[in-house]
Motif scaffolding. Structure first.
Motif, PDB file in Angstrom:
ATOM      1  N   LEU A 171       0.831  -1.205   0.000  1.00 37.05           N
ATOM      2  CA  LEU A 171       0.000   0.000   0.000  1.00 37.05           C
ATOM      3  C   LEU A 171       0.857   1.244   0.000  1.00 37.05           C
ATOM      4  CD1 LEU A 171      -2.366  -1.946   0.657  1.00 37.05           C
ATOM      5  CD2 LEU A 171      -3.228  -0.197   2.219  1.00 37.05           C
ATOM      6  N   ASP A 172       0.372   2.290  -0.684  1.00 32.89           N
ATOM      7  CA  ASP A 172       1.055   3.581  -0.682  1.00 32.89           C
ATOM      8  C   ASP A 172       0.048   4.644  -1.096  1.00 32.89           C
ATOM      9  OD1 ASP A 172       3.099   5.355  -0.291  1.00 32.89           O
ATOM     10  OD2 ASP A 172       4.315   4.696  -1.996  1.00 32.89           O
ATOM     11  N   GLU A 173       0.437   5.907  -0.970  1.00 35.20           N
ATOM     12  CA  GLU A 173      -0.437   7.015  -1.318  1.00 35.20           C
ATOM     13  C   GLU A 173       0.412   8.188  -1.787  1.00 35.20           C
ATOM     14  OE1 GLU A 173       1.405   7.989   2.185  1.00 35.20           O
ATOM     15  OE2 GLU A 173       0.202   6.169   1.959  1.00 35.20           O
ATOM     16  N   THR A 174      -0.205   9.056  -2.607  1.00 35.97           N
ATOM     17  CA  THR A 174       0.501  10.232  -3.117  1.00 35.97           C
ATOM     18  C   THR A 174      -0.498  11.378  -3.213  1.00 35.97           C
ATOM     19  OG1 THR A 174       2.018  10.985  -4.873  1.00 35.97           O
ATOM     20  CG2 THR A 174       0.076   9.788  -5.580  1.00 35.97           C
ATOM     21  N   PRO A 175      -0.049  12.626  -3.110  1.00 34.70           N
ATOM     22  CA  PRO A 175      -0.991  13.753  -3.190  1.00 34.70           C
ATOM     23  C   PRO A 175      -1.755  13.797  -4.512  1.00 34.70           C
ATOM     24  CG  PRO A 175       1.096  14.465  -2.260  1.00 34.70           C
ATOM     25  CD  PRO A 175       1.312  13.070  -2.757  1.00 34.70           C
ATOM     26  N   TRP A 176      -2.980  14.277  -4.437  1.00 32.42           N
ATOM     27  CA  TRP A 176      -3.843  14.454  -5.597  1.00 32.42           C
ATOM     28  C   TRP A 176      -4.574  15.778  -5.416  1.00 32.42           C
ATOM     29  CZ3 TRP A 176      -3.814  11.899 -10.034  1.00 32.42           C
ATOM     30  CH2 TRP A 176      -4.873  12.072 -10.927  1.00 32.42           C
ATOM     31  N   CYS A 177      -5.205  16.272  -6.457  1.00 35.79           N
ATOM     32  CA  CYS A 177      -6.029  17.482  -6.374  1.00 35.79           C
ATOM     33  C   CYS A 177      -7.418  17.170  -6.904  1.00 35.79           C
ATOM     34  CB  CYS A 177      -5.417  18.616  -7.202  1.00 35.79           C
ATOM     35  SG  CYS A 177      -3.795  19.149  -6.647  1.00 35.79           S
ATOM     36  N   GLN A 178      -8.438  17.512  -6.129  1.00 35.06           N
ATOM     37  CA  GLN A 178      -9.819  17.390  -6.590  1.00 35.06           C
ATOM     38  C   GLN A 178     -10.471  18.757  -6.468  1.00 35.06           C
ATOM     39  OE1 GLN A 178     -12.246  13.869  -5.547  1.00 35.06           O
ATOM     40  NE2 GLN A 178     -13.793  15.315  -4.841  1.00 35.06           N
ATOM     41  N   GLY A 179     -10.676  19.411  -7.603  1.00 32.07           N
ATOM     42  CA  GLY A 179     -11.119  20.788  -7.578  1.00 32.07           C
ATOM     43  C   GLY A 179     -10.033  21.647  -6.944  1.00 32.07           C
ATOM     44  N   ALA A 180     -10.410  22.437  -5.963  1.00 27.77           N
ATOM     45  CA  ALA A 180      -9.438  23.288  -5.272  1.00 27.77           C
ATOM     46  C   ALA A 180      -8.966  22.673  -3.968  1.00 27.77           C
ATOM     47  CB  ALA A 180     -10.071  24.648  -4.987  1.00 27.77           C
ATOM     48  N   LYS A 181      -9.320  21.387  -3.738  1.00 27.21           N
ATOM     49  CA  LYS A 181      -9.025  20.750  -2.468  1.00 27.21           C
ATOM     50  C   LYS A 181      -7.916  19.717  -2.605  1.00 27.21           C
ATOM     51  CE  LYS A 181     -13.716  21.356  -0.652  1.00 27.21           C
ATOM     52  NZ  LYS A 181     -14.916  20.674  -0.111  1.00 27.21           N
ATOM     53  N   ARG A 182      -7.209  19.487  -1.491  1.00 28.71           N
ATOM     54  CA  ARG A 182      -6.169  18.469  -1.447  1.00 28.71           C
ATOM     55  C   ARG A 182      -6.810  17.100  -1.312  1.00 28.71           C
ATOM     56  NH1 ARG A 182      -0.863  19.131   0.357  1.00 28.71           N
ATOM     57  NH2 ARG A 182       0.400  17.310  -0.188  1.00 28.71           N
ATOM     58  N   ALA A 183      -6.362  16.157  -2.106  1.00 31.98           N
ATOM     59  CA  ALA A 183      -6.839  14.783  -2.032  1.00 31.98           C
ATOM     60  C   ALA A 183      -5.635  13.852  -2.101  1.00 31.98           C
ATOM     61  CB  ALA A 183      -7.831  14.497  -3.163  1.00 31.98           C
ATOM     62  N   TRP A 184      -5.908  12.541  -2.090  1.00 28.23           N
ATOM     63  CA  TRP A 184      -4.826  11.558  -2.110  1.00 28.23           C
ATOM     64  C   TRP A 184      -5.200  10.414  -3.030  1.00 28.23           C
ATOM     65  CZ3 TRP A 184      -0.419  12.881   0.391  1.00 28.23           C
ATOM     66  CH2 TRP A 184      -0.523  13.933   1.303  1.00 28.23           C
ATOM     67  N   LEU A 185      -4.248  10.005  -3.844  1.00 31.58           N
ATOM     68  CA  LEU A 185      -4.392   8.821  -4.684  1.00 31.58           C
ATOM     69  C   LEU A 185      -3.759   7.649  -3.947  1.00 31.58           C
ATOM     70  CD1 LEU A 185      -5.102   7.479  -7.440  1.00 31.58           C
ATOM     71  CD2 LEU A 185      -2.799   8.137  -8.199  1.00 31.58           C
ATOM     72  N   TRP A 186      -4.560   6.652  -3.643  1.00 32.90           N
ATOM     73  CA  TRP A 186      -4.118   5.471  -2.900  1.00 32.90           C
ATOM     74  C   TRP A 186      -3.997   4.278  -3.843  1.00 32.90           C
ATOM     75  CZ3 TRP A 186      -3.561   4.816   2.567  1.00 32.90           C
ATOM     76  CH2 TRP A 186      -3.829   5.960   3.331  1.00 32.90           C
TER      77      TRP A 186
END
Length: 235
Positions: A19-34
């Motif tokens: 398992l791992d995760e990396t930063p993502w962007c959804q609209g103007a908000k911070r999200a994470w791609l897992w």
């Protein structure tokens, strides 16, 4: 939806998962791609959280295999005896210790020497030139020496070095799972490699604009990556 749901069920039933995760962007908000990677199937999720509940969602409530990750706290809910901490990340930790100079430099050099010896033997195991039983016997004194060095570092008086060593020692059991359990790798490189196309996607398109867009990314990356693993033509 049906094939992707089947992929998630497959991952949750496997003996080993990365398992791992990396930063993502959804609209103007911070999200994470897992991502969760197994030998034949890889599953992605985009979520607004980097917390342990997402890791639980990926693995499911019945997962009972070995979990390979870095030392990020989101995975600490999983029993340490069924974990493998990534040695690629530990190499970076040891290099950072060495880079602080003084007594930390000597400690970092010693830890790196032990880690490099371990990887030399491990590569021979993978090549078939060193039997696993012999590797296990070689690793017994190396394990003792690494844990001794970490114990010394935890009392060294350099705050960052001591903190790192203490944190690693808290999960010392998870350093050596790959030595005893067949099919477990000492690094989380499989998950990091799986995330790289997602990182390029984020940098090229600045993420997604909606929950539906994020769901599209997760589904398409699940399908494409899994087909590539199975050496099947994507189209």
């Amino acid at each position: 939806a049906a094939p992707v749901e089947a992929a998630r069920g497959y991952v949750q039933a496997q003996c080993v998962a990365h398992l791992d995760e990396t930063p993502w962007c959804q609209g103007a908000k911070r999200a994470w791609l897992w991502v969760a990677v197994t030998s034949l199937v890889t599953v992605f999720l985009v979520r607004m959280s980097r917390g342990g509940q997402v890791a639980r969602e990926l693995l499911g409530e019945t997962f009972a295999g070995i979990l390979v990750t870095d030392r990020y706290s989101a995975y600490n809910w999983y029993p340490v005896r069924w974990r493998q901490v990534c040695w690629a990340h530990l190499l970076r930790d040891f290099a950072a210790i060495r880079g602080r100079g003084g007594s930390s430099e000597e400690l970092g050099d010693a830890l790196l020497a032990q880690a490099h010896q371990m990887f030399t033997w491990w590569h021979r195991v993978r090549e078939g030139t060193l039997q696993r039983s012999t590797f296990r016997s070689y690793m017994t004194p190396l394990r003792r020496e690494v844990e001794r060095l970490l114990a010394v570092g935890s009392q060294c008086g350099v705050a960052k070095t001591a903190g790192t060593c203490q944190a690693i020692l808290q999960r010392r059991q998870a350093l050596w799972t790959f030595v005893q359990v067949d099919g477990v790798e000492p690094t989380n490189n499989a998950a990091e490699r799986a995330l790289r196309p997602g990182v390029l996607w984020r940098k090229g398109s600045f993420g997604t604009q909606s929950e539906a867009g994020s769901r599209f990314v997760a589904i398409m990356m699940t399908v494409v990556t899994t087909l590539q693993q199975q050496q099947r033509h994507i189209l």
